[in-house]
Enzyme design. Structure first.
Site, PDB file in Angstrom:
ATOM      1  N   LEU A   1      31.841  66.304 111.172  1.00  0.00           N
ATOM      2  CA  LEU A   1      32.675  65.665 110.155  1.00  0.00           C
ATOM      3  C   LEU A   1      32.175  64.240 109.894  1.00  0.00           C
ATOM      4  O   LEU A   1      31.932  63.862 108.749  1.00  0.00           O
ATOM      5  CB  LEU A   1      34.141  65.642 110.628  1.00  0.00           C
ATOM      6  CG  LEU A   1      35.143  64.953 109.698  1.00  0.00           C
ATOM      7  CD1 LEU A   1      35.322  65.750 108.399  1.00  0.00           C
ATOM      8  CD2 LEU A   1      36.511  64.797 110.376  1.00  0.00           C
ATOM      9  N   SER A   2      31.977  63.464 110.963  1.00  0.00           N
ATOM     10  CA  SER A   2      31.644  62.039 110.806  1.00  0.00           C
ATOM     11  C   SER A   2      30.289  61.842 110.128  1.00  0.00           C
ATOM     12  O   SER A   2      29.343  62.594 110.358  1.00  0.00           O
ATOM     13  CB  SER A   2      31.600  61.348 112.170  1.00  0.00           C
ATOM     14  OG  SER A   2      32.850  61.434 112.785  1.00  0.00           O
TER      15      SER A   2
ATOM     16  N   GLY B   1      42.397  69.042 118.639  1.00  0.00           N
ATOM     17  CA  GLY B   1      41.336  68.316 119.353  1.00  0.00           C
ATOM     18  C   GLY B   1      41.881  67.105 120.073  1.00  0.00           C
ATOM     19  O   GLY B   1      41.433  66.759 121.170  1.00  0.00           O
TER      20      GLY B   1
ATOM     21  N   GLU C   1      37.604  61.303 117.786  1.00  0.00           N
ATOM     22  CA  GLU C   1      38.681  62.173 117.272  1.00  0.00           C
ATOM     23  C   GLU C   1      39.837  61.342 116.716  1.00  0.00           C
ATOM     24  O   GLU C   1      41.009  61.706 116.819  1.00  0.00           O
ATOM     25  CB  GLU C   1      39.105  63.201 118.316  1.00  0.00           C
ATOM     26  CG  GLU C   1      37.910  64.070 118.702  1.00  0.00           C
ATOM     27  CD  GLU C   1      38.228  65.431 119.212  1.00  0.00           C
ATOM     28  OE1 GLU C   1      39.319  65.944 118.911  1.00  0.00           O
ATOM     29  OE2 GLU C   1      37.356  66.009 119.884  1.00  0.00           O
TER      30      GLU C   1
ATOM     31  N   GLY D   1      37.551  44.979 143.051  1.00  0.00           N
ATOM     32  CA  GLY D   1      36.897  43.667 143.095  1.00  0.00           C
ATOM     33  C   GLY D   1      35.399  43.794 142.806  1.00  0.00           C
ATOM     34  O   GLY D   1      34.996  44.559 141.931  1.00  0.00           O
TER      35      GLY D   1
ATOM     36  N   ASP E   1      44.080  67.921 114.967  1.00  0.00           N
ATOM     37  CA  ASP E   1      45.407  67.893 115.617  1.00  0.00           C
ATOM     38  C   ASP E   1      45.316  68.471 117.027  1.00  0.00           C
ATOM     39  O   ASP E   1      45.842  67.895 117.983  1.00  0.00           O
ATOM     40  CB  ASP E   1      46.435  68.711 114.815  1.00  0.00           C
ATOM     41  CG  ASP E   1      46.891  67.991 113.542  1.00  0.00           C
ATOM     42  OD1 ASP E   1      46.725  66.760 113.463  1.00  0.00           O
ATOM     43  OD2 ASP E   1      47.408  68.679 112.637  1.00  0.00           O
TER      44      ASP E   1
HETATM   45  N1  CAA Z   1      46.718  69.253 108.741  1.00  0.00           N
HETATM   46  C1  CAA Z   1      46.617  69.790 107.525  1.00  0.00           C
HETATM   47  N2  CAA Z   1      46.503  69.037 106.394  1.00  0.00           N
HETATM   48  C2  CAA Z   1      46.482  67.714 106.548  1.00  0.00           C
HETATM   49  C3  CAA Z   1      46.569  67.084 107.793  1.00  0.00           C
HETATM   50  C4  CAA Z   1      46.716  67.918 108.934  1.00  0.00           C
HETATM   51  N3  CAA Z   1      46.804  67.406 110.158  1.00  0.00           N
HETATM   52  N4  CAA Z   1      46.506  65.747 107.636  1.00  0.00           N
HETATM   53  C5  CAA Z   1      46.383  65.526 106.310  1.00  0.00           C
HETATM   54  N5  CAA Z   1      46.370  66.717 105.653  1.00  0.00           N
HETATM   55  C6  CAA Z   1      46.300  66.930 104.219  1.00  0.00           C
HETATM   56  C7  CAA Z   1      47.412  66.143 103.501  1.00  0.00           C
HETATM   57  O1  CAA Z   1      48.598  66.911 103.448  1.00  0.00           O
HETATM   58  C8  CAA Z   1      46.815  65.930 102.121  1.00  0.00           C
HETATM   59  O2  CAA Z   1      46.932  67.131 101.383  1.00  0.00           O
HETATM   60  P1  CAA Z   1      47.434  67.116  99.823  1.00  0.00           P
HETATM   61  O3  CAA Z   1      46.416  66.338  99.069  1.00  0.00           O
HETATM   62  O4  CAA Z   1      47.483  68.564  99.455  1.00  0.00           O
HETATM   63  O5  CAA Z   1      48.772  66.439  99.823  1.00  0.00           O
HETATM   64  C9  CAA Z   1      45.335  65.762 102.422  1.00  0.00           C
HETATM   65  O6  CAA Z   1      45.091  66.374 103.709  1.00  0.00           O
HETATM   66  C10 CAA Z   1      44.902  64.318 102.467  1.00  0.00           C
HETATM   67  O7  CAA Z   1      45.709  63.663 103.412  1.00  0.00           O
HETATM   68  P2  CAA Z   1      45.780  62.082 103.534  1.00  0.00           P
HETATM   69  O8  CAA Z   1      46.026  61.533 102.158  1.00  0.00           O
HETATM   70  O9  CAA Z   1      46.714  61.733 104.626  1.00  0.00           O
HETATM   71  O10 CAA Z   1      44.261  61.757 103.958  1.00  0.00           O
HETATM   72  P3  CAA Z   1      43.520  60.370 104.126  1.00  0.00           P
HETATM   73  O11 CAA Z   1      42.235  60.448 103.409  1.00  0.00           O
HETATM   74  O12 CAA Z   1      44.445  59.231 103.798  1.00  0.00           O
HETATM   75  O13 CAA Z   1      43.183  60.347 105.699  1.00  0.00           O
HETATM   76  C11 CAA Z   1      43.492  59.876 108.045  1.00  0.00           C
HETATM   77  C12 CAA Z   1      44.136  60.221 106.696  1.00  0.00           C
HETATM   78  C13 CAA Z   1      44.616  60.020 109.090  1.00  0.00           C
HETATM   79  C14 CAA Z   1      42.930  58.482 108.095  1.00  0.00           C
HETATM   80  C15 CAA Z   1      42.372  60.909 108.358  1.00  0.00           C
HETATM   81  O14 CAA Z   1      41.262  60.732 107.515  1.00  0.00           O
HETATM   82  C16 CAA Z   1      41.896  60.839 109.790  1.00  0.00           C
HETATM   83  O15 CAA Z   1      42.467  61.492 110.659  1.00  0.00           O
HETATM   84  N6  CAA Z   1      40.811  60.057 110.059  1.00  0.00           N
HETATM   85  C17 CAA Z   1      40.193  60.029 111.366  1.00  0.00           C
HETATM   86  C18 CAA Z   1      39.035  60.994 111.375  1.00  0.00           C
HETATM   87  C19 CAA Z   1      38.680  61.431 112.752  1.00  0.00           C
HETATM   88  O16 CAA Z   1      39.534  61.689 113.589  1.00  0.00           O
HETATM   89  N7  CAA Z   1      37.388  61.590 112.978  1.00  0.00           N
HETATM   90  C20 CAA Z   1      36.932  62.071 114.222  1.00  0.00           C
HETATM   91  C21 CAA Z   1      35.624  62.721 114.038  1.00  0.00           C
HETATM   92  S1  CAA Z   1      35.396  64.106 115.042  1.00  0.00           S
HETATM   93  C22 CAA Z   1      34.974  63.576 116.575  1.00  0.00           C
HETATM   94  O17 CAA Z   1      35.123  62.451 116.955  1.00  0.00           O
HETATM   95  C23 CAA Z   1      34.515  64.696 117.409  1.00  0.00           C
HETATM   96  C24 CAA Z   1      33.720  64.398 118.568  1.00  0.00           C
HETATM   97  O18 CAA Z   1      32.517  64.321 118.491  1.00  0.00           O
HETATM   98  C25 CAA Z   1      34.351  64.363 119.885  1.00  0.00           C
END
Ligand code: CAA
Length: 379
Positions: free
Chosen positions: A125-126, A242, A363, A339, A240
């Protein structure tokens, strides 16, 4: 409310503890030093069912519940947090979306070998410009006949250099923003895929974190995961679960640091008595123990909600936020209790201190968890 573990949950916890203490703990410091990916031990975890712990047996998994996953993750991470994240990514970020959004053909071809541990997965994703703003995907997917063609760069990908199967998110139409994002299953032997580089890291150094390039990678259309435009929701709902995995990893690090600091406080003498006899150390141990317990309860609550088929996104964010911050606090205090020895690589707590740091970043940073929690409360 029942706080008792079932017999099966206790059995899985014990099996994880036995494995982790025998096969991981004795090597963790060396792997950390040498940035050695524990491939052999990952194969052993496959035999224990720990790479597809929640996946139904029908699809090659162990068929255990989420609470069992938390318990196993905690034990593995207490011994080696790097192995913990390898396990967590395969389970939470790869097997779960395949099981939840994949069709039977995809489950047979991709989920089964991943859950059996015959293959390893990564979640892509990132990107350089899509960290917390995950919807800002620049990797593109263009349809060409019965294929999709992927171009772009993914970064900070756990398991990226060792994975066989990737879940990749890509943008099909930037004007649609998150609604243009699709999810794909991509095999790493695909032409045009390459590992550009591996990160040099502060902690979890035995796991690999890679930058990946997709240069006209052709993905058969039947490897699209889920519906058109559903990629962002697949990504978010996957995170969620993860986040419960990372909360469990944080718990494991915290447990190891707390146990080491407690044992040290009983044995280390200054001014003619064990340092644990001094109130300064007692208050530290008490605070560490309380935060660990609170983090554990939050994490088990989120897992239990998921097991009961209830909503758990907000509770998972709370668990991840609290457990990761608690883990950082506990590891830092453990260093303080040790320490000068706490600052030395001769003792394990400096590794716990470095390993804990990532849990409040990946995450979703602690700040992102607060955004998720607030969005739930204010909607
Ligand atoms: N489940 C289902 N749908 C969801 C959801 C969820 N948990 N969260 C949001 N959505 C949906 C919303 O309902 C919305 O849908 P509609 O347009 O139909 O209404 C849509 O997604 C967009 O939602 P937001 O407007 O809330 O989205 P946003 O762009 O404002 O982002 C955020 C919100 C919380 C910042 C999100 O981008 C986020 O969680 N960012 C962090 C990303 C992250 O965790 N990255 C980790 C990378 S993976 C990693 O680290 C793995 C590893 O290697 C260990």
């Amino acid at each position: 409310m029942n706080f008792e573990l079932t017999e099966q949950q206790r059995m899985i916890q014990q099996a994880a503890r036995d494995f982790a203490q025998k096969e991981l703990a004795p090597h963790a410091a060396q792997w950390d030093r040498e940035e050695h990916f524990p491939a052999e031990q990952v194969r052993m975890m496959a035999d224990l069912g720990f790479l597809g712990i929640n996946v139904p047996e029908k699809w090659g998994g162990a068929g255990f519940d989420m609470v069992s996953y938390v318990l196993a993750m905690e034990e593995v991470s207490a011994a080696c947090a790097s192995t913990g994240v390898i396990m967590s990514v395969n389970n939470s970020l790869v097997c779960w979306p395949l099981e939840t959004y994949g069709n039977d053909d995809q489950k047979e071809r991709f989920l089964k070998p991943l859950a059996q541990g015959k293959k390893l997965g990564a979640y892509c994703l990132s990107e350089p410009d899509a960290g917390t703003d995950a919807a800002n995907q620049r990797t593109t997917a263009k349809r060409d006949g019965d294929h999709w063609v992927l171009n772009g760069v993914k970064n900070f990908i756990t398991n990226g250099a060792n994975a066989d199967t990737l879940i990749v998110f890509a943008q099909t139409d930037p004007a649609l923003r998150h609604k243009g994002i699709f999810a794909f299953i991509v095999e790493t032997d695909s032409e045009g895929f390459s590992v550009m580089s591996k990160e040099k890291k502060l902690g979890i150094r035995a796991s690999d974190t890679a930058q990946l390039a997709f240069d006209n990678v052709r993905v058969p259309a039947d490897q699209q995961l889920g519906a058109d435009g559903a990629g962002f929701k697949i990504a978010m709902s996957t995170l969620d679960g993860g986040r419960i995995g990372i909360a469990s990893q944080a718990l494991g690090i915290a447990k190891a640091a707390l146990e080491a600091a407690t044992a040290y406080a009983k044995q280390r003498e200054q001014f003619g008595k064990p340092i644990g006899a001094f109130q300064a150390i007692q208050w530290k141990i008490a605070e560490m123990a309380m935060r660990y317990d609170a983090a554990r309860l939050l994490t088990l609550r989120a897992a239990n909600l998921k097991d009961r088929g209830e909503k758990y996104g907000e509770q998972a964010a709370m668990a991840k936020l609290f457990a990761s911050e608690a883990s950082n606090y506990i590891a830092e205090e453990a260093v303080q209790i040790f320490g000068g020895n706490g600052y030395s690589k001769e003792f394990p707590v400096e590794r716990h201190f470095r390993d804990a740091r990532i849990t409040s970043i990946y995450e979703g940073t602690s700040e992102a968890q607060r955004m998720v929690i607030a969005a739930h409360r204010l909607r």
